[in-house]
Design an enzyme around this catalytic site. Structure first.
Site, PDB file in Angstrom:
ATOM      1  N   SER A 287       0.891  -1.094   0.075  1.00 26.56           N
ATOM      2  CA  SER A 287      -0.017  -0.082   0.002  1.00 26.56           C
ATOM      3  C   SER A 287       0.979   1.318   0.095  1.00 26.56           C
ATOM      4  O   SER A 287       1.993   1.161   0.335  1.00 26.56           O
ATOM      5  CB  SER A 287      -1.024  -0.040   1.245  1.00 26.56           C
ATOM      6  OG  SER A 287      -2.113  -0.817   1.039  1.00 26.56           O
ATOM      7  N   SER A 325      -3.075  -3.659  -2.968  1.00 25.06           N
ATOM      8  CA  SER A 325      -2.341  -2.343  -2.598  1.00 25.06           C
ATOM      9  C   SER A 325      -3.371  -1.422  -2.264  1.00 25.06           C
ATOM     10  O   SER A 325      -4.420  -1.065  -3.238  1.00 25.06           O
ATOM     11  CB  SER A 325      -1.310  -1.767  -3.591  1.00 25.06           C
ATOM     12  OG  SER A 325      -0.563  -0.785  -3.053  1.00 25.06           O
ATOM     13  N   ASP A 327      -3.872   2.486  -2.433  1.00 29.21           N
ATOM     14  CA  ASP A 327      -3.319   3.616  -2.741  1.00 29.21           C
ATOM     15  C   ASP A 327      -4.314   4.643  -2.407  1.00 29.21           C
ATOM     16  O   ASP A 327      -4.954   5.037  -3.358  1.00 29.21           O
ATOM     17  CB  ASP A 327      -2.905   3.272  -4.095  1.00 29.21           C
ATOM     18  CG  ASP A 327      -1.912   2.144  -4.411  1.00 29.21           C
ATOM     19  OD1 ASP A 327      -1.480   1.641  -3.339  1.00 29.21           O
ATOM     20  OD2 ASP A 327      -1.975   1.333  -5.212  1.00 29.21           O
TER      21      ASP A 327
END
Length: 409
Positions: A287, A325, A327
């Site tokens: 992340s 992830s 983001d």
């Protein structure tokens, strides 16, 4: 072999010859935005459990102005993550509380710590209501993430220690246990100055880098990840398979030194469909939380527009954005102090005026976000140091000699 260089105020990417675009501020950090303060609390120990974690705190108007609202906006590239307080920012276009970044399982403790700190230092604000902004990335490869290491008091200490000036990078604060592009990652920052005639404004970025696969990393186009000789055990070892098996059995492979997660808590590392489904963690899982600050006067929609430019800076370093992830990006403006108010009481309709950059003049600020984001990622990688974490897991830093060689004529 492990580096002797320490994280914090060591060499940065420019010191290794990387010729980034744009003009940085005095510290080339988010703290170049006037009045903004950053505090970092690092938790690194081997007993009673292996701790590689911490808290990063950002006070847009400093400790004294912690309850004063700022225009703000949020953008998301991939939503496998958490940033508390998003609903109110999206609803009202304002940010009214401190910001913190930590590990995925410490969000509640840090949120509570901010509440307690605000009650102690800004009682009038706390008496009304608060929605602290807490972001997270997953540090469970190196850190005993389920051991309840981060406590509310740690968030309070990060806030107490917040200051202007140079910002430590790499294995510090919330970035202590993070990994980026298959290297040791962590905290990174950078800034850009936007000038127009005799006026100037600053755009600063601070991020917690825990994303990207090794083969993706590029620094100004050079494929340093693919060409690196540094070991990449996070992507090549079968640690994730062992964790899944230990979780399914209700046991621990840590010899009593850490508390392992149940399979469902490893979503950031790869598939959670069962102990036999994958023997390797998914490359690129992780992340990144990115905070963008500026003293330029902006509307909330303009803050959102700045936040939407963050992925362009990340992409310059190679990432394609992993499904595993989270983001998430927050941008805010410290201008227009006293505006953006939201207070109860009275029957009188109150009006406010906000100065803002004309939309037709905003492109230099977009460029500043992209450039500062790119440099902040590389600064995090350069500042990080080799680390051994729980169960002997190793994370190796991007070798400085490889960076220098890539940019030496």
């Amino acid at each position: 072999m492990f580096n002797v260089e320490q994280s914090g105020h060591g060499p940065r990417a420019r010191d290794l010859g990387v010729p980034f675009d744009g003009t940085p501020g005095a510290w080339n950090a988010i703290t170049d935005v006037p009045g903004l303060e950053v505090g970092l609390l690092t938790l690194a120990s081997d007993a009673p459990v292996v701790a590689r974690t911490g808290v990063t705190a950002i006070l847009p108007r400093g400790k004294a102005g912690a309850g004063s609202p700022c225009a703000a906006g949020i953008a998301v590239l991939n939503g496998n993550g958490e940033l508390t307080g998003r609903s109110w920012i999206e609803e009202s276009g304002q940010l009214q509380a401190p910001i913190a970044i930590t590990n995925s399982h410490a969000v509640g403790a840090v949120h509570r710590g901010i509440d307690e700190w605000m009650a102690a230092h800004h009682a009038a604000t706390a008496a009304a209501w608060m929605l602290p902004v807490v972001g997270e990335t997953w540090d469970g490869y190196l850190n005993s993430i389920n051991a309840d290491i981060v406590q509310p008091e740690h968030a309070a200490r990060a806030l107490d220690g917040a200051a202007t000036g140079p910002v430590p990078e790499g294995n510090v604060g919330g970035g202590t246990g993070m990994n980026c592009y298959g290297f040791k990652g962590g905290t990174g920052t950078a800034s850009r100055v936007v000038r127009s005639g005799e006026q100037s404004w600053t755009v600063g970025v601070l991020l917690q880098a825990n994303f990207g696969s090794r083969n993706e990393l590029r620094v100004l186009g050079r494929p340093l990840g693919r060409e690196s000789q540094a070991p990449n055990t996070m992507e090549t070892d079968d640690w994730f398979q062992r964790d899944l098996a230990a979780g399914a059995d209700g046991g621990s492979s840590g010899g009593g030194t850490n508390t392992l997660a149940e399979p469902s808590s490893h979503a950031r590392a790869g598939s959670t469909s069962g102990a036999g489904s994958h023997s390797r963690a998914t490359p690129g899982a992780g992340s990144v939380i990115v905070i963008v600050a500026t003293d330029a006067p902006l509307l909330p929609d303009q803050c959102r527009a700045l936040a939407r430019r963050v992925p362009l800076g990340l992409a310059r370093t190679g990432t394609t954005g992993s499904h595993f992830s989270g983001d998430i990006f927050l941008a805010f403006s410290t201008a227009n102090r006293g505006g953006m108010s939201s207070r109860m009481g009275g029957d009188t309709v109150v009006t406010e005026k906000l100065e803002h950059v004309a939309w037709g003049s905003i492109d230099p600020f977009f460029a500043a976000v992209v450039e500062a984001t790119e440099e902040a990622v590389v600064n995090a990688l350069v500042a990080a140091r080799d680390t051994i974490g729980r169960d002997g897991h190793e994370s190796f830093a991007l070798p400085h000699e490889e960076v220098r060689a890539a940019f030496t004529p």
